[in-house]
Scaffold this motif. Structure first.
Motif, short mmCIF file in Angstrom:
data_model
loop_
_atom_site.label_atom_id
_atom_site.label_comp_id
_atom_site.label_asym_id
_atom_site.label_seq_id
_atom_site.Cartn_x
_atom_site.Cartn_y
_atom_site.Cartn_z
N GLU A 102 78.22 -11.47 60.30
CA GLU A 102 78.52 -12.17 59.05
C GLU A 102 77.32 -12.16 58.12
OE1 GLU A 102 80.39 -15.97 59.27
OE2 GLU A 102 81.45 -15.44 61.10
N LEU A 103 77.59 -11.95 56.86
CA LEU A 103 76.59 -12.08 55.79
C LEU A 103 75.27 -11.40 56.10
CD1 LEU A 103 77.24 -15.80 54.81
CD2 LEU A 103 77.94 -13.76 53.56
N LEU A 104 75.29 -10.08 56.14
CA LEU A 104 74.06 -9.32 56.35
C LEU A 104 73.40 -8.99 55.01
CD1 LEU A 104 75.21 -6.71 59.01
CD2 LEU A 104 73.67 -8.63 59.37
N SER A 105 72.08 -9.02 55.01
CA SER A 105 71.37 -8.50 53.84
C SER A 105 71.35 -6.98 53.96
CB SER A 105 69.94 -9.03 53.80
OG SER A 105 69.18 -8.45 54.85
N GLN A 106 71.01 -6.32 52.88
CA GLN A 106 70.98 -4.86 52.91
C GLN A 106 69.90 -4.37 53.87
OE1 GLN A 106 71.89 -2.98 49.22
NE2 GLN A 106 70.62 -1.21 49.70
N SER A 107 68.76 -5.06 53.94
CA SER A 107 67.71 -4.62 54.85
C SER A 107 68.11 -4.83 56.30
CB SER A 107 66.38 -5.31 54.54
OG SER A 107 66.51 -6.71 54.63
N GLU A 108 68.82 -5.91 56.60
CA GLU A 108 69.31 -6.12 57.97
C GLU A 108 70.31 -5.04 58.35
OE1 GLU A 108 69.19 -11.01 58.26
OE2 GLU A 108 70.83 -10.03 57.18
N LEU A 109 71.21 -4.71 57.43
CA LEU A 109 72.20 -3.67 57.69
C LEU A 109 71.53 -2.31 57.86
CD1 LEU A 109 75.16 -2.89 57.99
CD2 LEU A 109 75.27 -2.69 55.49
N PRO A 124 71.87 -17.08 49.25
CA PRO A 124 71.67 -18.49 48.90
C PRO A 124 70.20 -18.92 48.81
CG PRO A 124 72.65 -18.29 51.09
CD PRO A 124 72.59 -16.92 50.51
N GLN A 125 69.32 -18.26 49.58
CA GLN A 125 67.90 -18.65 49.57
C GLN A 125 67.01 -17.71 48.76
OE1 GLN A 125 69.43 -18.73 52.95
NE2 GLN A 125 69.90 -20.86 52.47
N ASP A 126 67.52 -16.53 48.40
CA ASP A 126 66.69 -15.56 47.70
C ASP A 126 67.48 -14.96 46.55
OD1 ASP A 126 65.04 -13.52 46.87
OD2 ASP A 126 64.86 -12.56 48.83
N ARG A 127 67.17 -15.40 45.33
CA ARG A 127 67.92 -14.95 44.15
C ARG A 127 67.77 -13.45 43.90
NH1 ARG A 127 66.23 -18.19 39.16
NH2 ARG A 127 64.28 -17.29 39.85
N ARG A 128 66.75 -12.82 44.48
CA ARG A 128 66.51 -11.40 44.23
C ARG A 128 67.35 -10.50 45.13
NH1 ARG A 128 60.74 -11.22 45.93
NH2 ARG A 128 61.64 -12.74 47.30
N SER A 129 67.99 -11.06 46.15
CA SER A 129 68.72 -10.20 47.07
C SER A 129 70.18 -10.64 47.22
CB SER A 129 68.03 -10.16 48.43
OG SER A 129 68.11 -11.40 49.07
#
Length: 146
Positions: A50-57, A87-92
């Motif tokens: 659930e809810l992966l960032s692009q770097s995690e993916l 939710p915690q990082d507006r840049r990502s």
């Protein structure tokens, strides 16, 4: 192990990995899956996390950022994936499967399993355990960065 033996085994590993990917790509194309093998890997990993960032993916699918960005852009255009603000990082952004994406994963999962079964045919449980042990050892050897 001699350098010649090492070279032969490395060749076999590389050749097999390429053959598996070529076979899968051919089946995806012939089966008119509507996506590529790399796009499938992204959809599958998003369906399992659930809810992966692009770097995690990127780490999960072993792709560099520019390549993954292109894949995600295509999947967004196909309405399979959406980017939502982190939710915690507006840049990502975090990546989420859409309803269409979830449906695509459900549709393709059994077809992809069939492709895998062709590669694993004639192997028994002991073969799988030994294969897993060997691949994990190679991976761990290379993780040490030394």
């Amino acid at each position: 192990m001699t350098q010649e033996q090492f070279s032969k085994y490395s060749f076999l590993l590389d050749r097999t990995a390429r053959k598996v990917k070529q076979y899968a790509q051919q089946k995806f194309k012939l089966g008119d899956f509507g996506i590529t093998v790399d796009q499938w890997l992204v959809l599958k990993n998003l369906s399992e996390n659930e809810l992966l960032s692009q770097s995690e993916l990127a780490q999960l699918v072993f792709k560099d950022q520019p390549t993954l960005t292109r894949i995600i852009d295509i999947l967004c255009k196909k309405s399979y994936v959406t980017r939502v603000p982190h939710p915690q990082d507006r840049r990502s952004f975090q990546l989420v499967l859409t309803e269409e994406g979830l449906a695509k994963v459900s549709e393709l999962r059994p077809l992809v399993a069939g492709i895998r079964e062709k590669a694993w045919k004639n192997l028994d449980q002991q073969d799988f355990e030994e294969f897993k042990r060997i691949l994990n050892t190679i991976y761990t050897n290379l993780e040490d960065n030394g």
